[in-house]
Design an enzyme around this catalytic site. Sequence first.
Site, PDB file in Angstrom:
ATOM      1  N   CYS A 242      -2.741 -11.196  -1.157  1.00 46.85           N
ATOM      2  CA  CYS A 242      -2.932 -10.435   0.073  1.00 46.85           C
ATOM      3  C   CYS A 242      -1.973  -9.245   0.131  1.00 46.85           C
ATOM      4  O   CYS A 242      -0.779  -9.396  -0.136  1.00 46.85           O
ATOM      5  CB  CYS A 242      -2.692 -11.331   1.282  1.00 46.85           C
ATOM      6  SG  CYS A 242      -3.935 -12.607   1.483  1.00 46.85           S
ATOM      7  N   SER A 243      -2.493  -8.091   0.435  1.00 40.89           N
ATOM      8  CA  SER A 243      -1.720  -6.851   0.580  1.00 40.89           C
ATOM      9  C   SER A 243      -0.885  -6.515  -0.646  1.00 40.89           C
ATOM     10  O   SER A 243       0.118  -5.816  -0.550  1.00 40.89           O
ATOM     11  CB  SER A 243      -0.812  -6.926   1.818  1.00 40.89           C
ATOM     12  OG  SER A 243      -1.574  -7.165   2.969  1.00 40.89           O
TER      13      SER A 243
END
Length: 134
Positions: free
Chosen positions: A30-31
Amino acid sequence: FNSVDLQRLLEPDENGVARRLRASVFLMGCSSGKLQSVIREGSAESEEQFLHYLPEGMAISYLAAGAPCVIGNLWDVTDSEIDRFAIKSMELFFERQEEQKTLSESVASARSACKLRYATGAAPVCYGLPVHLF
């Protein structure tokens, strides 16, 4: 890899020569491809220094270490969706065709494998150079 692994990987060898990455990197967390400016407006540091917009992030670290291409996600994604995307992009990249796709073309084509095409499918981005199989 995490940041500790990257730091250890980039330490100079026994002869003092800096190691260089030669492989493209898939960061599917994520990210993981999100870039941020070091000094943000409104922080205590911004009053003392001019704002600058040079981004930092894990993707930039891998590029600086010599990776030709880094693929990461700009925002949070679900595990099953990003797994579906990663499998499809690898299949497309390693598939034997008359005209071989670049890694970035494979990433673009693999977006359609996600059920949430405009949420999860739009999160992965490519930084760096176009990579081909020879």
